[in-house]
Scaffold this motif. Structure first.
Motif, short mmCIF file in Angstrom:
data_model
loop_
_atom_site.label_atom_id
_atom_site.label_comp_id
_atom_site.label_asym_id
_atom_site.label_seq_id
_atom_site.Cartn_x
_atom_site.Cartn_y
_atom_site.Cartn_z
N THR A 51 -27.80 -48.87 -9.76
CA THR A 51 -27.33 -50.23 -9.58
C THR A 51 -25.82 -50.27 -9.40
O THR A 51 -25.30 -50.99 -8.54
CB THR A 51 -27.73 -51.10 -10.78
N ALA A 81 -29.81 -54.02 -6.69
CA ALA A 81 -29.90 -55.01 -7.75
C ALA A 81 -31.31 -54.97 -8.32
O ALA A 81 -32.29 -55.14 -7.57
CB ALA A 81 -29.58 -56.42 -7.24
N ASP A 82 -31.42 -54.68 -9.62
CA ASP A 82 -32.72 -54.57 -10.28
C ASP A 82 -33.64 -53.59 -9.57
O ASP A 82 -34.84 -53.81 -9.43
CB ASP A 82 -33.40 -55.95 -10.38
N GLY A 167 -30.21 -52.29 -13.98
CA GLY A 167 -30.90 -53.56 -13.81
C GLY A 167 -32.21 -53.70 -14.54
O GLY A 167 -32.72 -54.82 -14.69
N SER A 168 -32.81 -52.59 -14.98
CA SER A 168 -34.13 -52.69 -15.60
C SER A 168 -34.31 -51.58 -16.63
O SER A 168 -33.54 -50.62 -16.68
CB SER A 168 -35.23 -52.60 -14.53
N PRO A 186 -37.16 -56.34 -16.48
CA PRO A 186 -35.76 -56.60 -16.15
C PRO A 186 -34.91 -56.52 -17.42
O PRO A 186 -35.36 -56.84 -18.51
CB PRO A 186 -35.78 -58.03 -15.59
N HIS A 190 -26.35 -53.89 -16.58
CA HIS A 190 -25.69 -55.04 -15.94
C HIS A 190 -25.77 -56.27 -16.83
O HIS A 190 -24.78 -57.02 -16.96
CB HIS A 190 -26.33 -55.32 -14.58
N HIS A 191 -26.91 -56.47 -17.46
CA HIS A 191 -27.09 -57.63 -18.33
C HIS A 191 -26.22 -57.51 -19.58
O HIS A 191 -25.68 -58.50 -20.07
CB HIS A 191 -28.56 -57.79 -18.69
#
Length: 288
Positions: A51, A81-82, A167-168, A186, A190-191
């Motif tokens: 990612t 992304a993801d 992303g996951s 998910p 990033h989160h």
């Protein structure tokens, strides 16, 4: 009482990861790389699109069948992304640059590679990872899932691979060396960066460097995000609570993150000093 174990890998696995980390730290300056490549019975290339960062690993297989990392390089990407390719041209350029640098350093052609995708992305999105590598100059590309690639490095008999990417979070349950459950959710690095940036008023691109430079200050802020990841792991491993969790991927490479998961889930968690290389090395081991 939950137990956190640091790098209980078998010696061969630990040695492989340590060698890969040492090669990565040389940033292309390993004077033995070309010689090792020439002496190898086979060269296998792995491309972890990632990612945030794209990583290329080249393994040289010796006459004794052992894999020796001879090239490990990474470049910022942001093309995924993801687990889904969202900027095809940027991804191709990044992979082509990495491939060309490896070819020059190793003084050999690299016609084949493997790449990987999160376990449960749609087939069309997974194939896009293959198309990126083909467009970057690889003639033959094998496609594997990221959890399976991590298992190629770890070689677990009874345990859970938890691959936390940008992303996951992918989870694979292994019993007697066989995969019995595979899924992903998910939520990843990033989160966690979003949580940290929002809490501390940082620009998003500064969150990851801050987390690495100030882990003691970052960890308390990240606990809710880590607990969310832990809940995903709990849901994906229902019925397998007796098995230890083995953390792969760079998203949780912050001191104390494994302890948070171990305490929250009341389960044994195994961490590895070079966890971010577990999946890229396994992808290379999956190459034709």
């Amino acid at each position: 009482m939950p137990l956190l174990t640091t790098c209980s890998a078998i010696p061969a696995t630990r040695s492989l990861l340590e060698r890969a980390a040492a090669v990565a730290a040389l940033a292309g300056g390993d004077p033995d790389a070309a010689g090792a490549a020439r002496a190898a019975t086979a060269l296998r290339v792995g491309v972890d699109l990632g990612t945030a960062t794209c990583v290329l690993v080249v393994l040289a297989t010796g006459p004794d069948g052992r894999d020796r990392p001879v090239w490990v390089d990474g470049r910022p990407s942001g093309a995924l992304a993801d687990g889904v390719v969202v900027d095809f041209a940027r991804a191709v350029t990044t992979v082509r640059d990495l491939r060309d640098a490896a070819r020059v350093a190793l003084r050999t052609e690299l016609p084949a590679a493997a790449t990987a995708h999160p376990p449960c992305v749609p087939a069309a999105d997974a194939r896009a990872c293959t198309f990126v590598c083909e467009a970057a100059g690889f003639d033959e590309v094998a496609l594997v899932d990221e959890v399976g690639a991590a298992q190629r490095t770890l070689g677990l008999r009874d345990g859970v691979v938890v691959d936390v990417g940008g992303g996951s979070t992918g989870v694979g349950v292994y019993r007697a060396g066989e995969l019995v459950a595979l899924d992903d959710r998910p939520g990843g690095g990033h989160h966690l960066d979003l949580v940290l940036a929002g809490a501390l008023g940082l620009a998003l691109e500064d969150a990851e460097p801050y987390k690495r430079a100030h882990p003691g200050e970052a960890l308390p802020v990240l606990v809710p995000g880590l607990q969310r990841i832990a809940e995903n792991v709990r849901a994906l491993t229902a019925g397998h609570e007796d098995l230890p969790l083995h953390l792969a991927g760079g998203a949780l490479m912050i001191p104390g993150a494994g302890d948070v998961l171990a305490g929250y889930l009341e389960r044994t968690v195994v961490t590895y000093p070079h966890a971010l290389l577990i999946t890229p090395v396994g992808i290379a081991r999956s190459a034709p």
